[in-house]
Design a protein around this motif. Structure first.
Motif, PDB file in Angstrom:
ATOM      1  N   GLU A   1      11.099  22.204  60.518  1.00 58.90           N
ATOM      2  CA  GLU A   1      11.830  23.462  60.620  1.00 58.90           C
ATOM      3  C   GLU A   1      13.335  23.259  60.695  1.00 58.90           C
ATOM      4  OE1 GLU A   1      10.397  26.120  63.564  1.00 58.90           O
ATOM      5  OE2 GLU A   1       8.294  25.937  62.934  1.00 58.90           O
TER       6      GLU A   1
ATOM      7  N   PHE B   1      12.078  30.784  54.108  1.00 64.45           N
ATOM      8  CA  PHE B   1      11.775  29.822  55.173  1.00 64.45           C
ATOM      9  C   PHE B   1      10.324  29.326  55.066  1.00 64.45           C
ATOM     10  CE2 PHE B   1      10.515  28.623  59.503  1.00 64.45           C
ATOM     11  CZ  PHE B   1      11.545  27.742  59.838  1.00 64.45           C
TER      12      PHE B   1
ATOM     13  N   LYS C   1      15.257  35.836  53.683  1.00 62.22           N
ATOM     14  CA  LYS C   1      15.379  34.571  54.427  1.00 62.22           C
ATOM     15  C   LYS C   1      14.021  34.139  55.013  1.00 62.22           C
ATOM     16  CE  LYS C   1      20.271  34.642  55.635  1.00 62.22           C
ATOM     17  NZ  LYS C   1      21.280  34.595  56.699  1.00 62.22           N
ATOM     18  N   LYS C   2      13.293  35.139  55.526  1.00 62.01           N
ATOM     19  CA  LYS C   2      11.973  34.843  56.094  1.00 62.01           C
ATOM     20  C   LYS C   2      11.027  34.319  55.004  1.00 62.01           C
ATOM     21  CE  LYS C   2       8.375  37.155  58.779  1.00 62.01           C
ATOM     22  NZ  LYS C   2       7.935  38.455  59.346  1.00 62.01           N
TER      23      LYS C   2
ATOM     24  N   LEU D   1      18.578  26.337  54.414  1.00 63.46           N
ATOM     25  CA  LEU D   1      18.168  27.722  54.128  1.00 63.46           C
ATOM     26  C   LEU D   1      19.280  28.545  53.499  1.00 63.46           C
ATOM     27  CD1 LEU D   1      15.844  29.756  54.367  1.00 63.46           C
ATOM     28  CD2 LEU D   1      16.718  30.362  56.632  1.00 63.46           C
ATOM     29  N   ASN D   2      20.491  28.429  54.069  1.00 60.04           N
ATOM     30  CA  ASN D   2      21.591  29.243  53.560  1.00 60.04           C
ATOM     31  C   ASN D   2      21.914  28.941  52.103  1.00 60.04           C
ATOM     32  OD1 ASN D   2      22.029  30.850  55.770  1.00 60.04           O
ATOM     33  ND2 ASN D   2      23.478  29.418  56.726  1.00 60.04           N
TER      34      ASN D   2
ATOM     35  N   ALA E   1      15.928  24.821  58.085  1.00 59.30           N
ATOM     36  CA  ALA E   1      16.996  25.695  58.583  1.00 59.30           C
ATOM     37  C   ALA E   1      18.356  25.260  58.061  1.00 59.30           C
ATOM     38  CB  ALA E   1      16.995  25.706  60.101  1.00 59.30           C
ATOM     39  N   SER E   2      18.556  23.939  57.931  1.00 61.32           N
ATOM     40  CA  SER E   2      19.856  23.430  57.479  1.00 61.32           C
ATOM     41  C   SER E   2      20.113  23.726  55.995  1.00 61.32           C
ATOM     42  CB  SER E   2      19.945  21.926  57.741  1.00 61.32           C
ATOM     43  OG  SER E   2      19.017  21.240  56.920  1.00 61.32           O
TER      44      SER E   2
END
Length: 552
Positions: free
Chosen positions: A52, A41, A37-38, A59-60, A56-57
């Motif tokens: 950011e 990102f 994930k890092k 990312l999943n 983040a929205s």
């Protein structure tokens, strides 16, 4: 063993590691979920102008795409591959085998000395630098230097190559002679504890064998007398020499698994396993008659606690020196011939098989010396004189040993000159091997097991005899009892092969003659000169085909 991609490494690691296939660098890394994930990102930030919240929205969703790309991973125990994760035949493999820091350094030392041509040939000179390690191996081999050299060579070969020797060493003797120290202080320095295992008679008698999975070294400890347990004997044979076994674990479906382990057997039993005359699996070494704590006091003037402490301090340095040894692979993969091994053969092998093997190999030491110790002195003289009288050998010397040697002289001469052993001499040998038999005629059933009977009488010592045909191995014998048809058949076969070779040579000569005629024709017609032809030939040999064609 196949791990589903939804559970990759879940059961294999403590920190839930996953595989990330880096689509940008086409590279495989092992990192955990948070690292993925890092990584994503910071990979996505430049694409979305470092927003950011937006990253983040999404990312999943991006994370799920990456995880979806993780492929099924095959897990194997592969000591010959140093990488933890590697690709093979188009699939990804996770290697369960890990080198200890000590073995890793040993491999580096061995390779470096091998390249420089500085490997040491004398392993005894290495171990003698370390008094406590040296005493341990002296205790394990009953202070026999030949046996000690064999054991050290065997271990060096296994430690450096991790190849299977397809044989094992049985250390036979009382407790406290260093068998446990060899495993705990030396073998477990080279291999991790989870790569080794000690099995007992419980495991040997069990129907399950999952303890062999992913192992480099297995110790069978305090093995009992299994001479009458064929199932255990066959199991040990399979484990020591088979490349694959059928792995049988509780509540899990059976599967074939490659074996990577070498074996040692510890026992204080007189006959731990049956050994045959043709066996190529078991070396047998008796350990010292006294415990190592007694010998450490006698030789090093140390109690057992100081000895073990000093042994531990020496082991690592000893292993690095052992890595410089130029081990003998041929010796490591052959069994050690020893009197201890012969004793178990005498005790466990069918006696006719022993005699058949000894006659075929013309083992004079056995016939002249070992036979006396093993058989003649086990029976009373009255029976001895009874059989020698039956053989009509004339006046019998009171010295049983001299009389036996006189008889064996005749047996050896019959084998060397006539390729057979007369029946009456066989009865003499068998009588003492089966001395519980009371009547000589009962021995006939054993004689038939020793080999093919002679088809006609053979003259030996001015007497006509019948007997058993014996063709000793690797002996140049003047044989007056060979089948003529066999000789003719062999000569015809050799003649046929010779004719075939002559025909091949003749074909080559004809081709050379035709080539010479063609060359002369070209010169006669003025198509090529001798000089041009020579240049053409030189250019052709140098593979300058274009230049050769231009000459034409």
């Amino acid at each position: 063993m196949i791990i589903n991609k939804k559970k990759i490494f879940k059961s294999l690691t403590h920190n839930n590691k996953y595989i990330l296939i880096d689509e940008y660098k086409n590279k495989i890394n092992i990192i955990d979920k948070e690292e993925i994930k890092k990584h994503l990102f910071y990979e996505l930030l430049p694409k979305y102008n470092y927003d950011e919240l937006q990253v983040a929205s999404i990312l999943n969703d991006e994370y799920k795409k990456i995880i979806y790309k993780i492929e099924t991973v095959y897990v194997e125990y592969n000591p010959f591959e140093q990488a933890e994760l590697y690709e093979k035949h188009g699939f990804y493999y996770y290697n369960m085998f890990k080198n200890t820091p000590v073995r890793k350094k040993m491999l580096g030392i061995h390779e470096e000395h091998k390249k420089k041509g500085k490997l040491v040939d004398d392993v005894l000179s290495i171990v003698e630098k370390f008094p406590h390690v040296n005493l341990l191996f002296d205790s394990l081999t009953n202070f026999n230097k030949d046996y000690k050299q064999y054991v050290l060579n065997w271990l060096a070969y296994v430690f450096i190559t991790h190849k299977r020797t397809m044989n094992t060493i049985i250390f036979k003797g009382i407790e406290g002679t260093g068998k446990g120290l060899l495993f705990d202080k030396i073998i477990k320095k080279v291999f991790y504890e989870n790569q080794t295992t000690v099995i007992s008679n419980t495991e040997l008698n069990s129907e399950f064998n999952e303890f062999l999975e992913n192992k480099s070294f297995v110790i069978a400890n305090e093995v009992q007398d299994y001479t009458n347990r064929q199932s255990v004997y066959e199991k040990l044979k399979q484990w020591i020499t088979d490349e694959q076994i059928n792995l049988n674990a509780k509540h899990i479906r059976n599967r074939n698994e490659n074996l990577k382990a070498n074996f040692l057997i510890y026992s204080n039993n007189e006959n731990p396993v049956p050994i045959s005359t043709t066996d190529r699996r078991y070396s047998v070494i008796n350990t010292a008659e006294e415990k190592i704590e007694i010998n450490s006091k006698k030789i090093l003037n140390e109690d057992i606690f100081d000895f073990i402490k000093n042994l531990e301090n020496e082991v690592e340095s000893f292993l690095y020196e052992l890595a410089k040894y130029n081990f003998d692979e041929k010796q490591a993969t052959k069994v050690l011939e020893s009197k201890e091994r012969d004793r178990i053969i005498f005790n466990t092998e069918e006696k006719t098989k022993i005699l058949k093997h000894k006659l075929k190999t013309l083992d004079k030491k056995f016939l002249y010396e070992d036979f006396i110790v093993e058989y003649l002195f086990d029976v009373d003289n009255e029976k001895y004189f009874e059989i020698t009288k039956e053989l009509k050998l004339g006046n019998i010397d009171d010295n049983i040993e001299e009389t036996h040697k006189f008889i064996v002289d005749d047996i050896v001469e019959a084998i060397e000159t006539k390729n057979f052993v007369p029946t009456n001499y066989l009865k003499y040998l068998l009588y003492f091997m089966y001395y519980e038999q009371k009547e000589l005629k009962e021995l006939n059933k054993y004689i038939s097991k020793l080999g093919e009977k002679t088809k006609k009488t053979i003259w030996f010592r001015n007497t006509a005899h019948r007997g058993i045909i014996v063709k000793p191995i690797n002996k140049n014998i003047n044989n007056n009892n060979i089948d003529k048809d066999e000789i003719i058949e062999n000569l015809q076969k050799e003649n046929k092969e010779l004719k075939q070779k002559l025909n091949e040579l003749e074909d080559k000569l004809l081709k050379n003659e035709e080539l010479e005629n063609f060359k002369n024709f070209l010169i006669e017609k003025g198509i090529l000169t001798e000089e041009k032809l020579k240049k053409l030939y030189d250019e052709f040999l140098d593979k300058n085909l274009e230049k050769a064609i231009s000459l034409l």
